[in-house]
Design a protein around this motif. Structure first.
Motif, PDB file in Angstrom:
ATOM      1  N   ILE A   9     -37.946  26.182  -7.005  1.00 35.44           N
ATOM      2  CA  ILE A   9     -36.582  26.712  -7.023  1.00 35.44           C
ATOM      3  C   ILE A   9     -36.162  27.145  -5.617  1.00 35.44           C
ATOM      4  N   ALA A  10     -37.041  27.832  -4.919  1.00 39.02           N
ATOM      5  CA  ALA A  10     -36.730  28.359  -3.594  1.00 39.02           C
ATOM      6  C   ALA A  10     -36.685  27.265  -2.541  1.00 39.02           C
ATOM      7  N   ASN A  11     -35.933  27.521  -1.484  1.00 37.61           N
ATOM      8  CA  ASN A  11     -35.916  26.638  -0.322  1.00 37.61           C
ATOM      9  C   ASN A  11     -37.100  27.004   0.576  1.00 37.61           C
ATOM     10  N   LEU A  12     -38.146  26.213   0.497  1.00 33.78           N
ATOM     11  CA  LEU A  12     -39.386  26.493   1.213  1.00 33.78           C
ATOM     12  C   LEU A  12     -39.821  25.278   2.020  1.00 33.78           C
ATOM     13  N   PRO A  13     -40.553  25.472   3.109  1.00 37.26           N
ATOM     14  CA  PRO A  13     -40.961  26.744   3.688  1.00 37.26           C
ATOM     15  C   PRO A  13     -39.802  27.438   4.404  1.00 37.26           C
ATOM     16  N   THR A  39     -34.504  32.138   1.187  1.00 41.52           N
ATOM     17  CA  THR A  39     -35.085  31.274   0.144  1.00 41.52           C
ATOM     18  C   THR A  39     -34.010  30.598  -0.702  1.00 41.52           C
ATOM     19  N   GLY A  40     -32.776  31.047  -0.577  1.00 38.72           N
ATOM     20  CA  GLY A  40     -31.667  30.470  -1.325  1.00 38.72           C
ATOM     21  C   GLY A  40     -30.517  31.454  -1.319  1.00 38.72           C
ATOM     22  N   THR A  41     -29.347  31.036  -1.706  1.00 34.95           N
ATOM     23  CA  THR A  41     -28.212  31.967  -1.724  1.00 34.95           C
ATOM     24  C   THR A  41     -28.278  32.868  -2.959  1.00 34.95           C
ATOM     25  N   GLU A  42     -28.236  32.267  -4.124  1.00 38.10           N
ATOM     26  CA  GLU A  42     -28.231  33.057  -5.361  1.00 38.10           C
ATOM     27  C   GLU A  42     -29.571  33.751  -5.607  1.00 38.10           C
ATOM     28  N   VAL A  43     -30.657  33.086  -5.246  1.00 38.37           N
ATOM     29  CA  VAL A  43     -31.996  33.634  -5.532  1.00 38.37           C
ATOM     30  C   VAL A  43     -32.641  34.239  -4.290  1.00 38.37           C
ATOM     31  N   SER A  44     -31.854  34.509  -3.264  1.00 39.40           N
ATOM     32  CA  SER A  44     -32.398  34.883  -1.959  1.00 39.40           C
ATOM     33  C   SER A  44     -33.350  36.073  -2.027  1.00 39.40           C
ATOM     34  N   GLY A  45     -34.357  36.020  -1.149  1.00 31.00           N
ATOM     35  CA  GLY A  45     -35.325  37.101  -1.051  1.00 31.00           C
ATOM     36  C   GLY A  45     -36.691  36.704  -1.549  1.00 31.00           C
ATOM     37  N   SER A  74     -30.906  46.032  -8.289  1.00 26.35           N
ATOM     38  CA  SER A  74     -32.189  45.347  -8.136  1.00 26.35           C
ATOM     39  C   SER A  74     -32.037  43.906  -7.660  1.00 26.35           C
ATOM     40  N   ASN A  75     -32.717  43.573  -6.555  1.00 27.33           N
ATOM     41  CA  ASN A  75     -32.772  42.189  -6.087  1.00 27.33           C
ATOM     42  C   ASN A  75     -33.535  41.317  -7.086  1.00 27.33           C
ATOM     43  N   HIS A  76     -34.593  41.883  -7.638  1.00 23.15           N
ATOM     44  CA  HIS A  76     -35.409  41.135  -8.604  1.00 23.15           C
ATOM     45  C   HIS A  76     -34.603  40.772  -9.850  1.00 23.15           C
ATOM     46  N   ALA A  77     -33.828  41.731 -10.360  1.00 27.04           N
ATOM     47  CA  ALA A  77     -33.016  41.466 -11.555  1.00 27.04           C
ATOM     48  C   ALA A  77     -32.019  40.354 -11.267  1.00 27.04           C
ATOM     49  N   ARG A  78     -31.358  40.423 -10.112  1.00 26.62           N
ATOM     50  CA  ARG A  78     -30.381  39.380  -9.743  1.00 26.62           C
ATOM     51  C   ARG A  78     -31.041  38.021  -9.576  1.00 26.62           C
ATOM     52  N   ALA A  81     -31.862  36.665 -13.024  1.00 27.20           N
ATOM     53  CA  ALA A  81     -30.665  36.176 -13.711  1.00 27.20           C
ATOM     54  C   ALA A  81     -30.252  34.817 -13.157  1.00 27.20           C
ATOM     55  N   ALA A  82     -30.284  34.669 -11.837  1.00 24.41           N
ATOM     56  CA  ALA A  82     -29.887  33.406 -11.209  1.00 24.41           C
ATOM     57  C   ALA A  82     -30.865  32.290 -11.560  1.00 24.41           C
ATOM     58  N   ALA A  83     -32.156  32.600 -11.478  1.00 24.05           N
ATOM     59  CA  ALA A  83     -33.172  31.584 -11.779  1.00 24.05           C
ATOM     60  C   ALA A  83     -33.098  31.155 -13.244  1.00 24.05           C
ATOM     61  N   ALA A  84     -32.880  32.113 -14.142  1.00 25.81           N
ATOM     62  CA  ALA A  84     -32.761  31.776 -15.566  1.00 25.81           C
ATOM     63  C   ALA A  84     -31.604  30.810 -15.791  1.00 25.81           C
ATOM     64  N   ALA A  85     -30.479  31.088 -15.128  1.00 28.65           N
ATOM     65  CA  ALA A  85     -29.326  30.204 -15.276  1.00 28.65           C
ATOM     66  C   ALA A  85     -29.626  28.806 -14.744  1.00 28.65           C
ATOM     67  N   LYS A  86     -30.322  28.729 -13.625  1.00 27.08           N
ATOM     68  CA  LYS A  86     -30.666  27.428 -13.034  1.00 27.08           C
ATOM     69  C   LYS A  86     -31.572  26.618 -13.960  1.00 27.08           C
ATOM     70  N   ILE A  87     -32.520  27.309 -14.602  1.00 23.27           N
ATOM     71  CA  ILE A  87     -33.524  26.624 -15.433  1.00 23.27           C
ATOM     72  C   ILE A  87     -33.003  26.367 -16.848  1.00 23.27           C
ATOM     73  N   GLY A  88     -31.997  27.148 -17.273  1.00 23.14           N
ATOM     74  CA  GLY A  88     -31.463  26.977 -18.623  1.00 23.14           C
ATOM     75  C   GLY A  88     -32.065  27.936 -19.626  1.00 23.14           C
ATOM     76  N   LEU A  89     -32.543  29.081 -19.153  1.00 24.87           N
ATOM     77  CA  LEU A  89     -33.066  30.126 -20.033  1.00 24.87           C
ATOM     78  C   LEU A  89     -32.050  31.253 -20.158  1.00 24.87           C
ATOM     79  N   LYS A  90     -32.180  32.065 -21.190  1.00 22.55           N
ATOM     80  CA  LYS A  90     -31.388  33.276 -21.327  1.00 22.55           C
ATOM     81  C   LYS A  90     -32.046  34.386 -20.509  1.00 22.55           C
ATOM     82  N   CYS A  91     -31.272  35.415 -20.194  1.00 16.91           N
ATOM     83  CA  CYS A  91     -31.814  36.533 -19.418  1.00 16.91           C
ATOM     84  C   CYS A  91     -31.258  37.839 -19.947  1.00 16.91           C
ATOM     85  N   HIS A  92     -32.134  38.820 -20.107  1.00 19.48           N
ATOM     86  CA  HIS A  92     -31.709  40.162 -20.502  1.00 19.48           C
ATOM     87  C   HIS A  92     -32.272  41.168 -19.512  1.00 19.48           C
TER      88      HIS A  92
END
Length: 329
Positions: A9-13, A39-45, A74-78, A81-92
């Protein structure tokens, strides 16, 4: 050695940059920055590195919803949420905050990415494990399967994000023709630090991995680090074990506490931004880099020549309180 599966998912390296002007100011030391804020705009960090492993585990075990928690910004929560949307999962998300929190920054992005959000106060959040389990049970009663991630995705599976990052750094050393004799990161929930330390120990790299805690204290995070390393052993089949003395955490830079800034910290962040064109965040990297800067100034790291600092992101987490300090210069 057995390694868990990961997603891509991340832009690596991520790049490594030499902070030339800061290094010149400090004297006989070269400071480098590992740009994990990119590492990415929506998932950055840094969180997305951990999530690549955790979400792969969730998918492999048939989960359809990611459940996690953190502060309202929270950066982790954001990132979750972004990664779940990219993969097609729900997020709470269960976030510590109040009805007075401004719908901005990471909190706004959580909603933009379609996460369901429960806001609880600080007293309720003390029982976060029960709240996470209750949400998992609620989803199960509706025929869904919720995968629970701890704060910061800082557990055994999440630690592999920075195991992977350490191997990435070692490859970049070869390309750059540089050996980093110290690698420094923020310690906010210990997952990034534990992953780096685990890999550094396993490959017998001679760099010292330092963590700079931005909340709690050294003793607490040394214990958390040992716990995460033990969980990583369960995946790899290795037997990495470190004593408290082998866990290098530099204490004393938590300031007013988690998410709270001093004028000195904000002044320093602005100074680095104007000197190097690099934006640190006030919750994590600002405090930790301020700590690194002061430790070098004090001569406490004089045995190191090439120091790599992990920029773990956080640009969306600036709050009005911290922005106002800069505005009022």
């Amino acid at each position: 050695m057995k390694m868990p599966r990961k997603l891509t998912i991340a832009n690596l390296p991520t790049n490594i940059e030499h902070l030339k002007r800061l290094s010149s100011e400090l004297g006989n030391v070269a400071i480098y920055l590992k740009r994990d804020d990119q590492t990415g705009t929506e998932v950055s960090g840094n969180k997305i590195r951990k999530l690549e492993f955790a979400i792969a585990e969730a998918i492999d075990n048939g989960y359809d919803t990611l459940i996690t928690c953190g502060a309202v910004q929270s950066n982790h929560a954001r990132a979750t949420a972004a990664a779940a949307a990219k993969i097609g999962l729900k997020c709470h998300l269960i976030l510590r905050g109040s009805s007075e929190d401004v719908f901005e920054g990471n909190y706004f992005l959580d909603g933009l990415f379609g996460a369901s959000i429960d806001i609880v106060d600080s007293e309720e959040f003390k029982n976060i494990d029960k709240l996470l389990k209750a949400k998992q049970d609620e989803l199960e009663s509706k025929g869904r399967k919720g995968y629970v991630l701890p704060i910061g995705a800082s557990n055994g599976i999440g630690g592999f994000g920075y195991f992977y990052a350490m191997n990435e750094i070692l490859e970049q050393e070869k390309t750059l023709g540089i050996h980093f004799d110290a690698i420094v990161t923020t310690v906010g929930s210990a997952g990034t630090f534990a992953g780096l330390l685990y890999a550094n120990t396993l490959v017998k790299n001679d760099a010292v991995v330092y963590g700079i805690n931005i909340s709690a204290d050294r003793e607490y995070f040394a214990g958390e680090t040992k716990k995460i390393i033990a969980e990583m052993n369960e995946y790899t089949g290795e037997n990495i074990s470190l004593s408290y003395d082998e866990i290098s955490i530099i204490d004393g830079y938590a300031g007013r506490g988690y998410g709270l800034s001093t004028k000195e910290e904000i002044d320093f962040i602005k100074y680095i931004a104007s000197l190097e064109g690099v934006a640190l965040d006030p919750v994590y990297t600002g405090k930790a880099f301020y700590g690194l800067y002061n430790e070098i100034k004090k001569g406490n790291l004089s045995n190191h020549k090439n120091i790599l600092f992990i920029h773990t992101g956080g640009i969306f987490g600036w709050k009005a309180e911290q922005r106002d300090i800069i505005k009022n210069f």
